[in-house]
Write a protein that holds these residues in place. Structure first.
Motif, short mmCIF file in Angstrom:
data_model
loop_
_atom_site.label_atom_id
_atom_site.label_comp_id
_atom_site.label_asym_id
_atom_site.label_seq_id
_atom_site.Cartn_x
_atom_site.Cartn_y
_atom_site.Cartn_z
N ALA A 1 30.77 37.62 38.78
CA ALA A 1 30.41 39.15 38.54
C ALA A 1 31.39 40.04 39.30
O ALA A 1 31.93 41.01 38.67
CB ALA A 1 29.03 39.55 38.87
N ILE A 2 31.65 39.56 40.42
CA ILE A 2 32.75 40.11 41.27
C ILE A 2 34.25 40.10 40.50
O ILE A 2 35.11 41.01 40.36
CB ILE A 2 33.03 39.76 42.65
N ILE B 1 34.63 39.79 37.35
CA ILE B 1 34.76 40.61 36.00
C ILE B 1 34.68 41.98 36.26
O ILE B 1 35.92 42.66 35.78
CB ILE B 1 33.46 40.07 35.37
N LYS B 2 34.22 42.41 37.49
CA LYS B 2 34.20 43.67 37.80
C LYS B 2 35.44 44.37 38.29
O LYS B 2 35.75 45.39 38.05
CB LYS B 2 33.23 44.10 38.82
N ASN B 3 36.01 43.31 38.88
CA ASN B 3 37.42 43.89 39.53
C ASN B 3 38.63 43.27 38.73
O ASN B 3 39.74 43.55 39.07
CB ASN B 3 37.55 43.18 40.97
N HIS B 4 38.32 42.66 37.52
CA HIS B 4 39.29 42.22 36.68
C HIS B 4 40.44 41.34 37.35
O HIS B 4 41.58 41.65 37.03
CB HIS B 4 39.99 43.54 36.07
N ASP C 1 37.09 43.22 50.19
CA ASP C 1 37.92 43.80 49.30
C ASP C 1 39.57 44.05 49.89
O ASP C 1 39.77 43.56 50.72
CB ASP C 1 37.40 45.47 49.42
N ASP D 1 44.31 42.89 40.14
CA ASP D 1 43.77 43.09 38.88
C ASP D 1 44.80 43.10 37.72
O ASP D 1 46.00 42.48 38.16
CB ASP D 1 43.04 44.41 38.98
#
Length: 170
Positions: A47-48, A50-53, A75, A154
């Motif tokens: 999920a991380i 996908i969220k951060n591409h 991060d 990203d």
């Protein structure tokens, strides 16, 4: 008790289950225990990503399930956004205690300043690094930690996270 046994029997017969010998599970799923143990962490890491591409898909499934390493994701400012639950086994900290903090929280007076400077330089230059660091558990005891880390980009080429694979060494 007789009525209870009949009810249980009726229930299981209604399920139409096909029993599988345990031996076949051992044969076909030797890593099933680790799969179950780490599946929640893998889902969160996915999920991380996908969220951060993330442009690179790290091999965290392999690192967790086969090598049983701790994975820490920060991060771009090095605040921890996720750590696998096995971090507790290494240093006594729970996920809720490390989220939002920097990995510096594991360092102490015996941690080599030159090693930390080398790591800081690699992070600043957005380069992968490997290091062995003297860290401290929640109870104050020392442990040596091998860290293998890399920046994650990203689709625009910006660093959005760092991922570190860690394991305690003797």
């Amino acid at each position: 008790m007789k009525h209870y046994e009949k009810a249980i029997s009726k229930f299981y017969n209604s399920l139409q289950l096909n029993p599988i010998p345990l031996l076949s599970l051992d044969f076909s799923l030797p890593n099933f225990g680790n799969f179950c143990k780490y599946q929640n962490d893998i889902d969160i890491l996915d999920a991380i990503a996908i969220k951060n591409h993330w442009t690179l898909q790290p091999k965290f499934k392999h690192e967790l399930q086969e090598k049983e390493q701790i994975i820490v994701v920060t991060d771009a400012t090095l605040k921890i956004v996720h750590a696998t639950k096995n971090i507790f086994d290494m240093n006594g900290y729970t996920l809720s205690e490390v989220i939002g903090k920097k990995p510096k929280m594991f360092q102490g007076e015996g941690t080599d300043k030159n090693t930390i400077a080398t790591i800081s330089k690699a992070v600043k230059n957005q380069l992968p690094f490997e290091a062995r660091v003297l860290n401290y558990r929640k109870d104050g005891s020392e442990y040596w930690c091998d860290i293998k880390a890399q920046p994650l980009y990203d689709q625009k080429g910006s660093v959005v996270n760092f991922i570190a694979y860690e394991r305690e060494v003797a």
